[in-house]
Design a protein around this motif. Structure first.
Motif: not given
Length: 475
Positions: A80-88, A292-294, A283-284, A236-242
Motif C-alpha cells: 500500500s505504501v509503495t503504491a502511493r509513492g513511498g519507499i519501505v 517519504f520513507h517508512l 506522497v501527494t 508537512t514542511l520538509p522535503d523528505t519525511l522518514i
C-alpha cells in the motif's frame, strides 16, 4: 553508543538507581503532583464513555489479530505504501535502522533533521547515531526539547520532562537558547521562547524524522497523534519525511483505527480526542514532503512475538496510563529504570527488546514494579502486566547460575522441606530468630539475609509452629 540503545549505557540495576531517586525530594514532589493530576483527569474522561470496557476488549482483539497475522499485514502495508509513492525499508535491529536514516539524511544534503516525538527513535538511540555521523537531530516536542537542551534523560513515556518544574525549565532555556536573558518561569513565556527557537528550525529543515502511533495496512496510511502542532510542522514542511515504526503498530483497516483514536487520548492525555491527528498516505504531488520513507523496525519484536505469555506486551500503544497509577514509578521516577521505557510496561519491554536476562540491569527490571494490578485495570488494550512480570521474573531466575547464592539457598530449602523430620527441626531452629526481632519484626540480618532486610522487614517467627501446636493440643 550503547550496544542495546533501548537501555542507557552503564545503567545500574534498578534497586541501586531507585535509592538515589528516593533521596531526591524535589523529584518525588514533581512526580506525585503530575501523576496525580493526570490520573484524576483520566478517570473523568473514561467515565464519560458507557462502553469503555467494550472498547478495551475491541482494542485487545484487534491487536491480537494483528499479531497472529503480522506477516500478512506487513506485506499488505508495504504494497500500500509503495503504491502511493513511498519507499519501505526493513531494519532487523537498531544499528540497521540508524544506518538507513543517516544514509537518507546525507542523500538529502541535510546536516540537521527535525523530529516528531518518537519512543521508537529513542529506543534505537537515533539521535546519538546521527550525531556520530555528522547530523544533528532537533527535538520539536516541548518536553523532549527540554530534556535534550538539559542534556538529560526522559522520565515518562508521555511527558518526558515530568521530573522538571518550571523554574528548572527556565534555567535550561536561559543556558541554551539565545535571547532569553530576561526569561521568567511563566508557562506562556516558556512556551513562546520554545516556539521562537523552533520556528527557524522548521523553516530551514530539509529532512524530518517521525515515529508512528499507527499504520493502516489496507491504505498505507501512517498516523501520528500529538498535542502541540509541532509534529504537524515536521510532517508537512520538509522535503523528505522518514518514519521509523515498530512492526507491531499496524491496524488492518480504518474502522479499526477508530477504536484506538478513542482509547489513546483518554488513556494518555485524558482528552476526548487528540488536538492534532496527522495522517498521510505515501506522497501527494504539491502537498507535503516530496519523498517519504517508512522504516519497519524489528529490534526484538519477533522474538517477543514467539513468547506466548510475553507477546501481549506488543499490544502496547504507549499511552503511559500504567505509569500514572504505579506506586513504584511515583516514588522512583522514570530515570531509575535506566531505559527509554519506564514504569510497569517498561519493566517488560526493556528486557524483551534489550534481550538478555544475564544482564543485571535487564534482570532487575521485572522486579521494578508491584503486582497490585492497577496497571492492568487502566491499560486500554488489557495487557496483563502483573502476569507478564511474573513470567519474566521466572526467566531472570532461570538465567542465573545453579551456583548463585539464591539457587543454593533455594536448593537447600527444598531439601529441608522435602523431609518431615528435617522440616520440623528447621521450624524449631527458626524460633531462635525471635532473638533478633523487635516489636515483632526483624529489621536487619547478616548476608545473605541482608538482601531481604535492606528493603523490607521480616516478620519474627512465631513462638510455636503450627505443627508443634497441633501436636501439643491434638496429639
Amino acid at each position: 553508543m550503547d550496544r542495546n540503545p533501548v537501555t542507557w549505557l552503564g545503567s545500574p540495576a534498578f534497586p541501586t538507581a531507585a535509592k538515589s531517586a528516593l533521596a531526591d525530594d524535589q523529584l518525588r514532589r514533581n512526580l506525585r503532583h503530575a501523576t496525580g493530576l493526570i490520573r484524576t483527569k483520566r478517570a473523568h474522561a473514561v467515565a464519560e464513555l458507557p462502553d469503555w470496557e467494550e472498547l478495551r476488549l475491541a482494542g485487545e482483539a484487534i491487536k491480537d489479530s494483528v499479531l497472529a497475522n503480522l506477516d500478512t499485514y506487513l506485506e499488505q502495508l508495504e504494497e500500500s505504501v509503495t503504491a502511493r509513492g513511498g519507499i519501505v525499508h526493513w531494519a532487523v535491529d537498531a544499528a540497521e535502522a540508524n544506518a538507513i536514516v543517516l544514509r537518507l539524511a546525507k542523500e538529502a544534503g541535510a546536516d540537521e533533521v527535525v523530529k516528531v516525538k518518537s519512543m521508537t527513535t529513542a529506543e534505537i538511540g537515533l539521535n546519538e547515531a546521527l550525531a556520530a555521523g555528522g547530523v544533528e537531530a532537533i527535538e520539536t516536542d516541548l518536553a523532549e526539547l527540554i530534556v535534550q537542551l538539559g542534556d538529560d534523560r526522559p522520565s515518562h513515556i508521555l511527558v518526558p520532562a515530568i521530573h522538571k518544574n518550571r523554574t528548572e525549565i527556565r534555567d535550561i532555556f536561559k543556558a541554551r537558547m539565545p535571547n532569553t536573558a530576561e526569561l521568567t518561569d511563566s508557562p506562556p513565556e516558556l512556551a513562546e521562547a520554545a516556539r521562537k527557537y523552533l520556528r527557524q528550525k522548521f523553516l530551514s529543515a530539509k529532512v524530518a524524522v517521525s515515529g508512528a502511533n499507527f499504520a493502516v495496512a489496507s491504505t498505507g496510511s501512517v498516523v501520528v497523534v500529538e498535542s502541540e502542532g509541532n509534529g504537524r510542522m515536521c510532517l508537512t514542511l520538509p522535503d523528505t519525511l522518514i518514519t521509523v515504526m515498530g512492526i507491531e503498530k499496524i491496524v488492518p483497516a480504518w474502522q479499526d483505527l477508530e477504536v484506538f483514536l478513542q482509547l489513546l487520548p483518554r488513556s494518555s492525555t485524558a482528552e476526548r480526542m487528540n488536538p492534532y491527528t496527522s495522517v498521510w498516505s505515501g506522497v501527494t504531488p504539491g502537498d507535503g514532503p516530496r519523498n517519504f520513507h517508512l522504516i519497519l523496525l524489528d529490534n526484538g519484536r519477533t522474538s517477543t512475538l514467539a513468547d506466548r505469555v510475553g507477546r501481549q506486551a506488543l499490544r502496547c500503544i504507549r499511552c503511559s496510563a500504567c505509569l500514572n497509577v504505579c506506586p513504584v514509578y511515583e516514588r522512583t521516577g522514570g530515570q531509575a529504570y535506566g531505559s527509554v521505557y519506564p514504569g510497569p510496561i517498561g519493566a517488560i519491554l526493556t528486557p524483551q527488546l534489550g534481550g538478555d536476562m544475564h544482564d543485571k540491569h535487564a534482570a532487575s527490571l521485572p522486579y521494578a514494579s508491584s503486582l497490585c494490578g492497577a496497571c492492568f485495570e487502566v491499560c486500554p488494550v488489557r495487557i496483563d502486566i502483573p502476569s507478564v512480570l511474573v513470567h519474566l521474573r521466572a526467566d531472570a531466575v532461570a538465567a542465573k547460575s545453579r551456583f548463585s547464592p539464591e539457587a543454593i539457598s533455594m536448593a537447600a530449602m527444598s531439601w529441608v522441606m522435602a523431609g518431615p523430620k528435617r522440616f520440623h527441626i528447621a521450624q524449631r531452629l527458626a524460633t531462635a530468630g525471635r532473638l533478633l526481632s523487635r516489636d515483632g519484626k526483624i529489621r536487619k540480618l547478616p548476608y545473605p539475609g541482608s538482601q531481604w532486610t535492606q528493603s523490607r522487614d521480616l516478620p519474627a517467627p512465631a513462638k510455636e509452629s503450627f505443627s508443634a501446636w497441633w501436636k501439643r493440643t491434638r496429639g
